[in-house]
Design a protein around this motif. Sequence first.
Motif, short mmCIF file in Angstrom:
data_model
loop_
_atom_site.label_atom_id
_atom_site.label_comp_id
_atom_site.label_asym_id
_atom_site.label_seq_id
_atom_site.Cartn_x
_atom_site.Cartn_y
_atom_site.Cartn_z
N ILE A 60 0.84 -1.20 0.00
CA ILE A 60 0.00 0.00 0.00
C ILE A 60 0.88 1.25 0.00
N TRP A 61 0.51 2.18 -0.86
CA TRP A 61 1.19 3.46 -1.08
C TRP A 61 2.50 3.33 -1.84
N GLN A 62 2.86 2.13 -2.26
CA GLN A 62 4.02 2.02 -3.14
C GLN A 62 3.60 2.34 -4.57
N VAL A 90 -3.18 2.14 -3.95
CA VAL A 90 -3.85 2.99 -2.97
C VAL A 90 -4.73 2.11 -2.07
N PRO A 91 -5.13 2.60 -0.91
CA PRO A 91 -5.99 1.81 -0.02
C PRO A 91 -7.36 1.54 -0.64
N LEU A 111 -11.26 1.37 -14.96
CA LEU A 111 -10.50 2.60 -14.77
C LEU A 111 -9.32 2.38 -13.84
N TYR A 112 -9.40 1.36 -12.99
CA TYR A 112 -8.33 1.02 -12.05
C TYR A 112 -8.46 -0.46 -11.72
N ALA A 117 -10.69 -9.55 -2.86
CA ALA A 117 -10.18 -10.75 -2.19
C ALA A 117 -8.76 -10.54 -1.68
N ARG A 118 -7.97 -9.76 -2.42
CA ARG A 118 -6.59 -9.50 -1.99
C ARG A 118 -6.42 -8.10 -1.42
N ASP A 119 -7.54 -7.40 -1.27
CA ASP A 119 -7.53 -6.05 -0.71
C ASP A 119 -6.53 -5.17 -1.45
N THR A 120 -6.59 -5.22 -2.78
CA THR A 120 -5.62 -4.51 -3.61
C THR A 120 -6.32 -3.60 -4.60
N ARG A 121 -5.87 -2.38 -4.67
CA ARG A 121 -6.37 -1.41 -5.65
C ARG A 121 -5.17 -0.66 -6.21
#
Length: 231
Positions: A60-62, A90-91, A111-112, A117-121
């Motif tokens: 996150i935030w990388q 991002v979170p 768009l993103y 499931a992996r809590d990834t955006r």
Amino acid sequence: MAAGAGTAAGALAVYLGVRSLESGPLEFRDAIYYPPITDDSPPWWSARVGEPMRVTDFAIWQGAPGLWRQVFDRGRPVEGTGFRVLAIRVPRDDTAFSAPTDVSLPQGVSLYYDDPARDTRIVVLYNRCTHLCCSASWHTSPVPDRLHDYVGSTPTYQVFGEDPIWCQCHDAQYDPMVLTKGRHPRSGLEYVGAANVHGPADRPLPVVPVRVESDILKGTMVDSRWYAYCG
């Protein structure tokens, strides 16, 4: 190689500004690749130079710069080709993140990147500032306090205490947590980008819509006019 094919390769070389191009089949790749390192201090992604970006690479935030739609000649990247982009994880906080929901995109493209499931955006953006087309940066240097006077909602800083995308040439900033619609100054075309939250830029930084195959992050050219404002 046939004469016609050689002429086509030469024309492409001129178009791309490439000085030398081997004969052979040329391929544009939608995968986003880690670029060569130009900084003195190695970034966190230095061991991945030349590899395609994977959604599992990022904490996150990388964030990292990338090259999208590079030209490959016989499996090797052609120097000087590809769109410069920024990919940022991002979170997954929908109380702070926002994006339009009425944008028409090809099937399987968003768009993103978003994976509950992996809590990834992950948001991917064209890395040419909408002010004067300089390259922006993500957390390579802290934004000075005097430049935290933001216009409008800036959850990256106001909620999470993280600096937004910063173009250090003239101090424009963009928030990757706020995707909004903008209008292209030349064509009048509507597009989506990260909100401009600090001048002198006066419109969003265009997103690169994405899809994922085997965890590899791939951009999609929805409309090339979104990115046609430099030069």
